[in-house]
Each structure stands twice: as C-alpha cells, then as structure tokens.
Design a protein around this motif. Structure first.
Motif, PDB file in Angstrom:
ATOM      1  N   TYR A   1     -19.886 -10.154  11.396  1.00 53.09           N
ATOM      2  CA  TYR A   1     -18.729  -9.396  10.929  1.00 53.09           C
ATOM      3  C   TYR A   1     -19.038  -8.016  10.359  1.00 53.09           C
ATOM      4  CZ  TYR A   1     -20.222 -10.667   6.230  1.00 53.09           C
ATOM      5  OH  TYR A   1     -20.960 -10.813   5.089  1.00 53.09           O
TER       6      TYR A   1
ATOM      7  N   TYR B   1     -17.950  -4.738  12.223  1.00 58.15           N
ATOM      8  CA  TYR B   1     -16.503  -4.700  12.456  1.00 58.15           C
ATOM      9  C   TYR B   1     -15.758  -4.441  11.146  1.00 58.15           C
ATOM     10  CZ  TYR B   1     -17.904  -6.938  16.825  1.00 58.15           C
ATOM     11  OH  TYR B   1     -18.507  -7.219  18.027  1.00 58.15           O
TER      12      TYR B   1
ATOM     13  N   LYS C   1     -11.918  -5.931  15.347  1.00 55.18           N
ATOM     14  CA  LYS C   1     -12.390  -6.484  16.618  1.00 55.18           C
ATOM     15  C   LYS C   1     -11.211  -6.857  17.527  1.00 55.18           C
ATOM     16  CE  LYS C   1     -15.810  -9.394  18.807  1.00 55.18           C
ATOM     17  NZ  LYS C   1     -16.607 -10.642  18.800  1.00 55.18           N
TER      18      LYS C   1
END
Length: 257
Positions: free
Chosen positions: A19, A22, A105
């Motif tokens: 993560y 993003y 994303k």
C-alpha cells in the motif's frame, strides 16, 4: 496534531499489501488539489516538515486475497499526523475537493469524515504500538551490503554486531533532525526506547519503481509495542512525525495503547 479520517470507497475496497506508494500518491494528490505549492514542498524538499500516515485500517469484514485485503464495506480508517496545521488542513480540503474524483489504485473515494485530534499531554513512559510499520535503514552498512533495513531486535544474517543498538541510534538521530526542523534548535536531552521482542513482526514492501530498470525498491519494516522516555517536546515530534524513515509513505506512525 492528528487528522483521524474515515474514508468510504466503492465497495468492495482492496487494501493492497504493498500500500505505501499508492497511499503516498493519494495523499499528495489530495494536498495538490488544495495547494499545489504545499504539495510540491512536501514532495521535493527533504528538509521541510512532512507528515506521517498510518496504514489503511479496514472497517468491517475482511477477506484475504492474492493482491491484498478485500474490505466488504468499502470503508477504511486512516490517521495522518503533522506539527504543521497548514499541511493537515490541505489534506482535509483536498479530500473535500476531490470527493468523487480521487482514486487509490483506481478505487474512487465516495465521501469521508474527519476529526482533528490533539496528542496526549504526557507521552513519556506510556505503552505505544505502531499504527504503521517502522522503516529504519543504513545507507553504508559493513560487509559490502549496499543498504540494510534494520530490525529493532536484530536479524540472524545482520552485518552489524549489535543491530538493535544501531537501530536505536538511527531512530534517535532521525528524531533529532525532525526536532530541528520543527523547533529550529538542536535537541540536547536524553531519549530511551524499549521495544518488546514478543510483539515484533516484519513485512516486506515495494514502495518505488525505477523507470529505467522496472525494478522496485523493496523495504522491510517492523511493527511492535514499545515504551519511550524523553522530554515532552521531543516525544511530541515522534508522535506528530513518526519513528524512522519514509513516514509520508505510511511508515512509522505510533499510537498510545
């Protein structure tokens, strides 16, 4: 200070295992919608005050998939901290302006709630846990390694004789540099951090892609429970800006247990 966010995305919402890149892009884009100058300052000026972000915390039922955690409700919590109120205001205003437009994303933000939280008055000696993994690295480790991600409890193949002590020293040096940015003066006081070994977990992340080679920068970071002791203003820097490095990418945020 800390901005406590509840973000509602299109259902279901996938929290990618990797993560950080993003999340960073999402927050920088939000800031740029409110103030492009502030966003550019955060992104390009390494010696300017930044922010620290937690990892994305799911609300409701979660299903583990090959690519990440699938959150059935589409709702996640996110905490963002900074001593710079203007920066937090920029994130809030950018999210407001970007509702229905911002994506993480490819997943669209539908709406959000926000609450501004002040830090606890006394931080010294309290029990903390990491709200995002702590990343500490050494750019010139011994034995020919190009870079080394340090563990707070050490690793069997470590190039350092006492890796936990090197980790503590780098955490302290990093916090001192942040203290200088916030207060404009060096920190001359003491600092202690005690990590509880039984709570330590690690994970590997990909955070940046080399446009020429296509390879990703891989980072190993650690989550754990711990205690800190030091002067009030110094520990406030740790609370507002995080422990270790790469804080704006979702590393190093801490919370009181």
């Amino acid at each position: 200070m800390r901005l406590n966010l509840t973000l509602h995305f299109e259902r279901p919402f996938l929290i990618p295992y990797n993560y950080p890149r993003y999340l960073y892009s999402f927050l920088i884009h939000a800031i740029s919608l409110a103030d492009e100058e502030v966003a550019e300052r955060v992104h390009n000026n390494k010696r300017d005050i930044k922010f620290v972000a937690s990892k994305l915390l799911p609300v409701g039922e979660v299903k583990r998939t090959r690519d990440g955690l699938l959150v059935e409700s589409g709702t996640v919590r996110l905490y963002v901290g900074s001593p710079e109120v203007t920066l937090l205001r920029g994130i809030f205003e950018g999210l407001r302006l970007g509702t229905g437009k911002l994506h993480l994303k490819g997943q669209r933000l539908l709406h959000f709630e926000a609450e501004l939280e002040k830090p606890p008055k006394n931080l010294s000696g309290k029990l903390f846990r990491t709200l995002s993994p702590v990343s500490v690295y050494h750019n010139n480790p011994p034995n020919g390694f190009r870079q080394w991600d340090l563990s707070p409890v050490g690793q069997p193949n470590s190039p350092f004789e006492n890796e936990p002590e090197v980790w503590k020293r780098l955490v302290f040096e990093n916090l001192r540099s942040k203290y200088m940015m916030v207060y404009g003066e060096p920190y001359e006081g003491d600092f202690e951090i005690e990590v509880f070994p039984g709570s330590v977990k690690s994970k590997m992340f990909r955070i940046k892609r080399n446009n020429k080679t296509g390879e990703y920068t891989k980072v190993r970071a650690w989550e754990f429970e711990f205690r800190m002791r030091g002067e009030k203003r110094f520990l406030r820097v740790a609370y507002d800006l995080g422990l270790g490095m790469r804080n704006a990418h979702g590393f190093g945020m801490i919370g009181v247990v």
